[in-house]
Structure formats: C-alpha cells, structure tokens
Scaffold this motif. Structure first.
Motif, PDB file in Angstrom:
ATOM      1  N   GLN A  94      -7.261   2.216  -2.178  1.00  0.00           N
ATOM      2  CA  GLN A  94      -6.374   0.769  -2.295  1.00  0.00           C
ATOM      3  C   GLN A  94      -5.114   1.294  -2.536  1.00  0.00           C
ATOM      4  O   GLN A  94      -3.951   0.521  -2.273  1.00  0.00           O
ATOM      5  CB  GLN A  94      -6.864   0.149  -3.822  1.00  0.00           C
ATOM      6  CG  GLN A  94      -7.995  -0.424  -3.732  1.00  0.00           C
ATOM      7  CD  GLN A  94      -8.212  -1.576  -2.675  1.00  0.00           C
ATOM      8  OE1 GLN A  94      -7.319  -2.457  -2.646  1.00  0.00           O
ATOM      9  NE2 GLN A  94      -9.222  -1.684  -1.607  1.00  0.00           N
ATOM     10  N   THR A  95      -4.931   2.741  -2.620  1.00  0.00           N
ATOM     11  CA  THR A  95      -3.354   3.408  -3.040  1.00  0.00           C
ATOM     12  C   THR A  95      -2.999   4.134  -1.662  1.00  0.00           C
ATOM     13  O   THR A  95      -1.717   4.441  -1.412  1.00  0.00           O
ATOM     14  CB  THR A  95      -3.323   4.045  -3.973  1.00  0.00           C
ATOM     15  OG1 THR A  95      -4.356   5.207  -4.058  1.00  0.00           O
ATOM     16  CG2 THR A  95      -3.681   3.249  -5.249  1.00  0.00           C
ATOM     17  N   ALA A  96      -3.872   4.745  -0.927  1.00  0.00           N
ATOM     18  CA  ALA A  96      -3.623   5.707   0.109  1.00  0.00           C
ATOM     19  C   ALA A  96      -3.484   5.038   1.622  1.00  0.00           C
ATOM     20  O   ALA A  96      -3.482   5.776   2.614  1.00  0.00           O
ATOM     21  CB  ALA A  96      -4.686   6.623   0.197  1.00  0.00           C
ATOM     22  N   SER A  97      -4.005   3.719   1.734  1.00  0.00           N
ATOM     23  CA  SER A  97      -4.106   2.774   2.716  1.00  0.00           C
ATOM     24  C   SER A  97      -2.643   1.977   2.834  1.00  0.00           C
ATOM     25  O   SER A  97      -2.322   1.919   1.906  1.00  0.00           O
ATOM     26  CB  SER A  97      -5.292   2.009   2.924  1.00  0.00           C
ATOM     27  OG  SER A  97      -6.365   2.572   2.744  1.00  0.00           O
TER      28      SER A  97
ATOM     29  N   GLY B 293       0.873  -1.286   0.073  1.00  0.00           N
ATOM     30  CA  GLY B 293       0.047   0.152  -0.019  1.00  0.00           C
ATOM     31  C   GLY B 293       0.899   1.324  -0.115  1.00  0.00           C
ATOM     32  O   GLY B 293       2.005   1.243  -0.423  1.00  0.00           O
ATOM     33  N   ALA B 294       0.253   2.444   0.507  1.00  0.00           N
ATOM     34  CA  ALA B 294       0.817   3.477   0.501  1.00  0.00           C
ATOM     35  C   ALA B 294       2.337   3.434   1.106  1.00  0.00           C
ATOM     36  O   ALA B 294       3.452   4.255   0.641  1.00  0.00           O
ATOM     37  CB  ALA B 294       0.037   4.671   1.004  1.00  0.00           C
ATOM     38  N   ILE B 295       2.542   2.805   2.330  1.00  0.00           N
ATOM     39  CA  ILE B 295       3.818   2.698   2.838  1.00  0.00           C
ATOM     40  C   ILE B 295       4.953   2.059   1.832  1.00  0.00           C
ATOM     41  O   ILE B 295       6.158   2.265   2.216  1.00  0.00           O
ATOM     42  CB  ILE B 295       3.753   1.813   4.083  1.00  0.00           C
ATOM     43  CG1 ILE B 295       5.096   1.660   4.727  1.00  0.00           C
ATOM     44  CG2 ILE B 295       3.293   0.465   3.593  1.00  0.00           C
ATOM     45  CD1 ILE B 295       5.474   3.062   5.456  1.00  0.00           C
ATOM     46  N   ALA B 296       4.501   1.213   0.981  1.00  0.00           N
ATOM     47  CA  ALA B 296       5.569   0.665  -0.153  1.00  0.00           C
ATOM     48  C   ALA B 296       5.259   1.220  -1.577  1.00  0.00           C
ATOM     49  O   ALA B 296       5.958   0.738  -2.382  1.00  0.00           O
ATOM     50  CB  ALA B 296       5.131  -0.635  -0.091  1.00  0.00           C
ATOM     51  N   SER B 297       4.456   2.299  -1.525  1.00  0.00           N
ATOM     52  CA  SER B 297       4.017   3.057  -2.629  1.00  0.00           C
ATOM     53  C   SER B 297       3.515   1.970  -3.891  1.00  0.00           C
ATOM     54  O   SER B 297       3.820   1.977  -4.900  1.00  0.00           O
ATOM     55  CB  SER B 297       5.734   3.907  -3.409  1.00  0.00           C
ATOM     56  OG  SER B 297       5.741   4.603  -2.567  1.00  0.00           O
ATOM     57  N   THR B 298       2.806   1.016  -3.422  1.00  0.00           N
ATOM     58  CA  THR B 298       1.969  -0.064  -4.076  1.00  0.00           C
ATOM     59  C   THR B 298       0.518  -0.012  -3.732  1.00  0.00           C
ATOM     60  O   THR B 298       0.188   0.440  -2.796  1.00  0.00           O
ATOM     61  CB  THR B 298       2.571  -1.143  -4.046  1.00  0.00           C
ATOM     62  OG1 THR B 298       2.510  -1.531  -2.734  1.00  0.00           O
ATOM     63  CG2 THR B 298       4.231  -1.189  -4.214  1.00  0.00           C
TER      64      THR B 298
END
Length: 323
Positions: free
Chosen positions: A55-58, A7-12
């Motif tokens: 899905q992308t900001a979590s 997710g956001a922490i991994a830019s995925t």
C-alpha cells in the motif's frame, strides 16, 4: 486532461479503487476481451492486499477528462521486479494519452516491466518508442466449457511414484521442489518456509486441492489447483502452479499431476479450466493441447532497457502469475 497520483509517487498510501472505478475497468475489459490489470496488481489497487509495503511502496495514476475517469495505471514491486500496467478508455485512444501515462509511470520507475494483456499492436508501438524489449509471452490457455470427467484421461501414475493429496510434513519438500523448478521465475521462485506456511494455514486451504507426487517418501512434484465461482461461467478451475523437481528423472510426473488436478476440479464442479504457461515451453504446450486447452489470450512482458532480454527456460513448470 489531468493525472492524479497516489502512493509512493506522492508519499501517501494509495487511493484504492471505488465501485464506479471498478466498473470502469470491467467495461474496458469487456471491450478488449481481457482485463488490462492483472489480479496481483488489482489486489493492491482495491486494498485487498493489505501488506504495508503493497500500500505504501506502490503507485497509482488516474487520468481524468474533467471529472470522468478515462485512464488508469499502477506500478508495484513483484518479487525483485517492478511491474506496471495501464489502460485508456477505448473512446479516448489514439490521442496520445497512453504515451502520456506510460511516460509518467517510467519517469517514476524506469526499471518497470510493462505488461500488455492481449498483445495489442498499440502496446508494441509504445514499448518500442520507449526502448522496452519484448521479453516474455505468457499464454492464457482454456478448455472449452462443459468439461466432464468422461472427456479427461485417467490419471496414469509412473512406476514408483505416488500421486496423493497434500499431508502435513510435505512443506519442506514442496518448498524445495518449488524453488528448484522456478529458480528462474521473478515471483514464484525464491520462496521461504513462511510463504508455504501461509498457504497451508489459511482458513480456506483444502489439502484435496493440492496434489503431491512422491517417490520413496520424498516430494518430487506438486500441482496447486484453484476453483473460483464466476457470474458468467459457473465454476472456473485453474491449473495454478505445477512444479516438478528438475533434479529427478521420472517421465510422466508432470502429466500425472496435471490430469489428477483437472479431474479433481471437474469432480468439484468446474465446467472450464484455465492455466498460464510460457510461450516457449514447447513440452508443456503440447501436453496442454492434447488435454483440450487452447490459447485464449497472449500476455506480453516488455523489459526495461537495462534488462537482459533472454526469455525463460520453463520446460518442467507452469505457473499462473496473473493472480
């Protein structure tokens, strides 16, 4: 032990939960007596919530012992706040793994509000260690099973008030009442007409499940109900949201809306009804206890150090924010 992030922490995009992982979460819930991940965050974790920002900001974290999943955490934006929830497998507790997972979550988002579903002493200890303040206690209340219409009072409508089903044209009144009643609420408040239209135009929307209170043609209150078919309890009804306009003075509107919604759910086959209400909402708690509800679970929100911990003023409202 290793932590895998997405997710956001991994830019995925997040890696959604698999069937085996869902079973893991279900097994932990059975042991603890309540799900540790609430419905809204679960919808993100499973991919059911398909909104791009969900899905992308979590962010999601999985904690592994070898190849075995032993912990899970999620952080997502809900309303104007970040919410975080996490759990450790019961047979791996007491080893500092909860501390490790919470630290990881707060390192990514220090402003996250952390929920404890069940008011666990270990959660209280972790929160205090990280400087999180006990802010809100949300009661999950339930009736006994086998609820019948004979066990419920009749709907008593206050003078000059009409209790009826939703009808086209009620949208703006519903929106106005909702935002007035929930101006303090981080998720339910501040809704837009687009939010209301999304509910009304949904394929499964049934006007009979949405009770309106009107006076002189104006919406002054509403009760949104829900029914879910469960494997172990049959049909489960929910007093999902009850809102009464705080700007009007019409005693008994909230009770009439609640009772009418309950009667409709029971008539539709609900055998048990549940709701969520703030622990400091004394008038609502008294009403619900008189209607046969009891506290089943206490859900506690721990606020970040930057937040002003004041509790809430929710005397005229009930909302099920665990969805």
């Amino acid at each position: 032990m290793r932590i895998q992030a997405s997710g956001a922490i991994a830019s995925t995009p997040i890696d959604t939960l698999t069937e085996d992982e869902l079973k893991f979460l279900d097994d932990v819930a059975v042991t603890d007596g309540a799900p540790e991940i609430s419905g809204g965050l679960m919808a993100i974790a499973t991919g059911e919530d398909t909104a791009h920002e969900a899905q992308t900001a979590s962010s999601i974290w999985r904690l592994f012992d070898g190849e075995a999943l032993i912990g899970f955490g999620i952080r997502a934006l809900q309303g104007d706040r970040h919410a975080a929830e996490f759990l450790i497998a019961p047979d791996h507790r007491g080893q500092g793994l909860g501390e490790r997972l919470l630290t990881t979550i707060l390192d990514e988002e220090p402003e996250a509000w952390c929920w404890s579903h069940g008011d666990h002493p270990a959660a209280k200890h972790l929160a205090q260690k990280h400087g999180l303040g006990r802010d809100r206690v949300l009661y999950q209340m339930r009736t006994d099973s086998g609820l019948s219409l004979d066990a419920l009072p009749e709907t008593q409508t206050p003078d000059g008030v009409e209790i009826r089903s939703f009808a086209p044209g009620d949208e703006d009144g519903w929106l106005s009442v909702n935002n007035a009643a929930f101006d303090w609420h981080p998720e339910q408040g501040g809704q837009t007409r687009a939010d209301i239209d999304a509910v009304v135009t949904a394929a499964d929307f049934d006007p009979e499940t949405f009770v309106i209170a009107a006076r002189d043609g104006e919406v002054i209150g509403f009760h949104q109900t829900k029914i879910t078919d469960t494997d172990d309890e049959g049909r489960l009804g929910e007093v999902y949201v009850v809102g009464v306009d705080p700007r009007i003075h019409a005693k008994g509107v909230g009770k009439a809306l609640t009772v009418e919604g309950m009667r409709r759910m029971v008539a539709a086959g609900a055998e048990t009804i549940e709701l969520y209400v703030e622990s400091d909402n004394a008038p609502a708690l008294g009403l619900y206890e008189r209607l046969g509800f009891h506290v089943a679970v206490a859900h506690v929100a721990y606020a970040p150090t930057s937040a002003e911990v004041t509790g809430t003023d929710s005397a005229s409202t009930t909302t099920n924010e665990k969805e």
